[in-house]
Design an enzyme around this catalytic site. Structure first.
Site, PDB file in Angstrom:
ATOM      1  N   LYS A 135      75.081  26.942  37.775  1.00 23.49           N
ATOM      2  CA  LYS A 135      74.377  26.541  36.558  1.00 23.49           C
ATOM      3  C   LYS A 135      72.958  27.125  36.565  1.00 23.49           C
ATOM      4  O   LYS A 135      72.808  28.319  36.687  1.00 23.49           O
ATOM      5  CB  LYS A 135      74.391  25.014  36.453  1.00 23.49           C
ATOM      6  CG  LYS A 135      75.761  24.375  36.781  1.00 23.49           C
ATOM      7  CD  LYS A 135      76.850  24.707  35.782  1.00 23.49           C
ATOM      8  CE  LYS A 135      78.254  24.342  36.252  1.00 23.49           C
ATOM      9  NZ  LYS A 135      78.444  22.963  36.640  1.00 23.49           N
ATOM     10  N   ARG A 137      81.377  33.832  58.892  1.00 20.62           N
ATOM     11  CA  ARG A 137      81.633  32.465  58.406  1.00 20.62           C
ATOM     12  C   ARG A 137      80.568  31.522  58.972  1.00 20.62           C
ATOM     13  O   ARG A 137      80.054  30.656  58.286  1.00 20.62           O
ATOM     14  CB  ARG A 137      83.038  31.975  58.787  1.00 20.62           C
ATOM     15  CG  ARG A 137      83.219  30.495  58.481  1.00 20.62           C
ATOM     16  CD  ARG A 137      84.674  29.978  58.445  1.00 20.62           C
ATOM     17  NE  ARG A 137      85.574  30.642  59.350  1.00 20.62           N
ATOM     18  CZ  ARG A 137      85.616  30.453  60.680  1.00 20.62           C
ATOM     19  NH1 ARG A 137      84.804  29.587  61.262  1.00 20.62           N
ATOM     20  NH2 ARG A 137      86.482  31.123  61.418  1.00 20.62           N
TER      21      ARG A 137
HETATM   22  C1  LIG Z   1      79.383  22.274  37.460  1.00 23.98           C
HETATM   23  C2  LIG Z   1      78.963  21.072  38.196  1.00 23.98           C
HETATM   24  C3  LIG Z   1      79.489  20.780  39.469  1.00 23.98           C
HETATM   25  C4  LIG Z   1      80.557  21.621  40.117  1.00 23.98           C
HETATM   26  O1  LIG Z   1      80.102  22.897  40.442  1.00 23.98           O
HETATM   27  P1  LIG Z   1      81.052  24.196  40.494  1.00 23.98           P
HETATM   28  O2  LIG Z   1      80.110  25.277  40.849  1.00 23.98           O
HETATM   29  O3  LIG Z   1      81.678  24.347  39.150  1.00 23.98           O
HETATM   30  O4  LIG Z   1      82.079  23.933  41.543  1.00 23.98           O
HETATM   31  C5  LIG Z   1      78.990  19.661  40.114  1.00 23.98           C
HETATM   32  N1  LIG Z   1      78.067  18.865  39.557  1.00 23.98           N
HETATM   33  C6  LIG Z   1      77.552  19.109  38.346  1.00 23.98           C
HETATM   34  C7  LIG Z   1      76.522  18.182  37.784  1.00 23.98           C
HETATM   35  C8  LIG Z   1      77.982  20.211  37.631  1.00 23.98           C
HETATM   36  O5  LIG Z   1      77.478  20.440  36.406  1.00 23.98           O
END
Ligand SMILES: *Cc1c(COP(=O)(O)O)cnc(C)c1O
Length: 392
Positions: A200, A51
């Site tokens: 993303k 961790r």
């Molecule tokens: C998807 C997203 C998040 C959150 O991320 P997760 O990995 O889904 O927890 C935060 N900010 C933006 C701009 C995003 O597109």
């Protein structure tokens, strides 16, 4: 001879973890151990418990720190885990100013969780720097921005915000998910903390949920390291490896998707069934010049609006290529409907106020051939026109 400095594309592949020093392996080894034997009772080794630190996760943390131009990186179980942990730098009685069209999850966490811990917030249109200045309070500790914003691709002046923040003793946090460090590096423009949903573009293949944070200085690094270890929302090692693999192709994926996004945005702008296109790559976009003064390209996400929800329904039912889902930044194109997806957690009045209407769609352009995508949009939009005509 000094150390060579490589350009971004080369740095994605050539970094301190390119080769495992023990075996010569050209892929970072996945180290699943939760605990590490200590050979000396008085002097612990670099790792003791996973961790607190793990070599596979550390490879990713080092990589993102280098790519963002920061001193230390941190990998979390999701983008929201990274964002939430960064907000734990705040204390009871503090105040945070945020872009009004932040990611829906950030909106939810700020408005429904932070308040219970006595942390106040105000949402403002951060594209208007005067407005930001007017809303700074004596207890404001953080200005939190997203640029380009989600889903309207509005552009905030990162340099102006960080200067304003510094003059008031506040930190600037930037959610850099849409741009990625291949396109925009907020720390170089004065920001203190950069946050990512690595789910993303950074990982890029719709197969892992992950978050990253990078800080500008070691003091913040020590604080976030303490919080990461205290809250424990760390990224697992298998997932860290997946993100590292995806990261290698970040630049080429961004290049190809951005080129297609430009072509598609221009096509949509000319289409009679499309009311508005939101994309900083368009010459007509009000944020274009500012964006290009702080980023080297315009990214692969665009939004566009149709007349109403019925038109959206027509289009989404007929599009063949993109997946219709939440998320963005993947090899496959992703079409999403903010009103019912990413921004469903925002009350309808708040959404409408921000321009996130029932006719708005967001397209994250993937790696498909752009002519195929345009052909697909053409046939799906012809259904929209037909629906509009048959109503008359
Ligand atoms: C998807 C997203 C998040 C959150 O991320 P997760 O990995 O889904 O927890 C935060 N900010 C933006 C701009 C995003 O597109």
């Amino acid at each position: 001879m000094g150390e060579a400095t490589y350009c971004f594309q080369t740095k994605l592949l050539h970094n301190q973890h390119k080769v495992d020093p023990n075996t010569g392996a050209v892929s970072v080894p996945i180290q699943p151990a939760s605990t590490f034997h200590q050979f000396d009772m008085d002097h612990f080794g670099q790792y003791d418990y996973s961790r607190s630190g793990n070599p596979t996760r550390a490879a990713l943390e080092d990589a993102i720190a280098d790519l963002e131009g920061g001193v230390q990186g941190f990998a979390f179980a999701s983008g929201m885990a990274a964002i939430s942990t960064a907000f734990m730098l705040l204390s009871q009685g503090d105040h945070v100013l945020l872009s009004e069209d932040v990611y829906g999850g950030t909106y939810r966490m700020t408005s429904e969780v932070l308040g219970r811990f006595g942390i106040e917030h105000t949402f403002v249109d951060t594209t208007d720097i005067e407005m930001v200045a007017r809303h700074i309070q004596s207890n404001t500790k953080v200005i939190y921005i997203e640029t380009p914003s989600n889903p309207l691709l509005k552009i905030t002046d990162i340099r102006a915000v960080t200067e304003l923040a510094q003059s008031h003793g506040c930190l600037t946090f930037v959610d850099n998910t849409f741009a990625t460090p291949a396109v925009q590096r907020p720390l170089e423009l004065g920001a203190d903390v950069v946050l990512h949903s690595a789910t993303k573009f950074i990982a890029g293949h719709s197969d892992v949920v992950a978050g990253l944070a990078v800080v500008k200085d070691q003091h913040l690094g020590d604080q976030i390291a303490f919080l990461q270890n205290s809250f424990g929302a760390i990224l697992g090692v298998q997932d860290a490896w997946l993100v590292l693999r995806g990261l290698k192709t970040l630049q080429v994926r961004m290049n190809q998707s951005t080129a297609s996004a430009k072509t598609i945005a221009a096509f949509l702008e000319e289409h009679p069934s499309v009311d508005n296109v939101y994309y900083p790559g368009l010459a007509s976009d009000p944020g274009r010049d500012l964006h290009l003064s702080q980023a080297n390209d315009t990214g692969a996400v665009l939004s566009f609006s149709l007349h109403d929800e019925a038109a959206v329904r027509q289009l989404t039912e007929h599009m063949q290529i993109p997946v219709f889902s939440v998320s963005l930044g993947a090899v496959e194109s992703i079409l999403s409907y903010p009103a019912k997806m990413s921004h469903a957690s925002m009350p309808a009045v708040e959404r409408e106020k921000r321009g996130i209407t029932d006719g708005l769609l967001r397209l994250s352009v993937g790696l498909e051939d752009h002519d195929d995508l345009i052909q697909d949009l053409t046939q799906a939009l012809s259904g929209v026109e037909a629906a509009a005509v048959s109503k008359q």
